[in-house]
Design an enzyme around this catalytic site. Structure first.
Site: not given
Ligand SMILES: Cc1cc2nc3c(=O)[nH]c(=O)nc-3n(C[C@H](O)[C@H](O)[C@H](O)COP(=O)(O)O)c2cc1C
Length: 333
Positions: A24, A107, A209, A231-232
């Protein structure tokens, strides 16, 4: 301990647990990767680095590919649209300590796609293949690739590009199951990840997700992937990593630590960032991290607002510490 999933194998490298930290940009610098690694990451990936910028060896770029030996194995991610430049960049990052070279075909940011880099490469699968062949021929370590489904929903090229990857000598593929045009909208479609797993023999890493441990394991089982990438979901919540690792090791996940403990970990993160990057670079970066550590903390909105205005690391840390102490006080209970 009885493992519920096998390790991920990327060429000769065995990755245990099969749990990968997503690259990230602007977030997963070497400080954060080293901090989050012990929670149970099998593999970390650097922020993406421009192959063109590497040619000029800019200080910021060299910082991005620098590791301090705390992460092993580590993949360095490159982006660019020119096979020869990518091959040269791969040699440089290999010399600088990369165990794996990862190619970015995912990206969607205009500053990258306007020069045909990142997900824009997917509009030309032959170019993807040329890049992968050139990079794989340039280095003596495994080469991997991370992509989206395609440029748009009318151009879902992931199976084609994955087969080209396999024939070019790429050793594993990560699929973020959105198109480039989706950016981060909608949901990642894990049906496509399952389809990709059926289409190639090299390992597939599923991404998109994952923010709950049991769901992550369910997605992994149903799609048949060899690893999952987070990730997030881990931002401000590295405990998600240990919870999934627990399930992979065959036991129930430990509960999320109480809010005060989570905030004290935010302080550890803050101090590590200041020590490594200095106050002027750490403070703005830590605003976004602390905001995420504050998720589900009582009174978070007001605290976030105050932290946005604080310029000195010591003041921010004192405020976070005072909040943690308040949460622990008998009155708060
Ligand atoms: C702030 C941010 C920066 C990102 N930078 C990169 C990057 O440098 N390279 C890359 O391959 N993906 C990058 N991604 C995409 C993530 O690696 C991942 O594929 C995406 O966030 C979906 O996974 P998640 O739902 O678990 O977050 C970035 C995502 C975010 C949110």
């Amino acid at each position: 301990m009885s493992r519920t999933v096998p390790p991920l194998r990327i060429g000769p490298i065995e990755v245990w647990p099969p749990l990968v930290l997503a690259p990230m940009s602007g977030v997963t610098n070497r400080t954060m990767r080293a901090l989050y690694k012990p929670f149970g990451l099998g593999l970390t990936v650097t922020e993406f680095v421009s192959s063109n910028a590497l040619k000029f060896g800019s200080k910021r770029t060299m910082e991005m590919i620098d590791q301090h030996g705390l992460e092993k194995p580590v993949a360095t991610q490159l982006w660019g649209d020119d096979p020869q430049t990518m091959a040269l960049a791969a040699k440089v990052v290999r010399e600088c300590g990369a165990d794996i070279v990862d190619i970015n075909f995912g990206c969607p940011a205009p500053k990258v796609t306007k020069t045909n880099g990142g997900s824009a490469c997917l509009r030309d699968p032959q170019r993807c293949e040329d890049i992968m062949r050139a990079v794989a021929a340039a280095v003596d370590c495994p080469v991997t690739m991370k992509m989206r489904l395609g440029w748009s929903e009318n151009e879902l090229v992931y199976v084609d590009v994955a087969r080209r990857a396999e024939s070019a000598g790429v050793k594993a593929i990560t699929l973020h199951a959105r198109t480039a045009r989706q950016f981060y909208k909608g949901n990642a479609d894990w049906e496509h990840i399952a389809r990709l797993k059926q289409a190639v023999r090299i390992p597939v890493v599923g991404n998109g997700d994952l923010d709950e441990p049991h769901i992550a394991m369910e997605r992994m089982r149903k799609s048949g992937v060899d690893a999952v990438m987070l990730g997030r979901g881990v931002l401000g919540n590295p405990w998600l990593i240990s919870q999934i690792r627990d399930l992979m090791e065959g036991h129930e996940p430990s509960p999320l630590p109480p809010a005060a403990e989570r905030l004290r970990y935010a302080i550890v993160h803050y101090r590590a960032m200041v020590a490594e990057w200095g106050e002027s670079r750490a403070v703005p970066q830590m605003r976004k991290h602390v905001a995420l550590y504050l998720k589900n903390v009582p009174g978070a909105a007001r605290l976030r607002e105050r932290l946005m205005r604080i310029e000195r690391a010591d003041d921010a840390i004192a405020l976070i510490e005072a909040t943690a102490a308040q949460l622990e006080s008998p009155l708060a209970a």
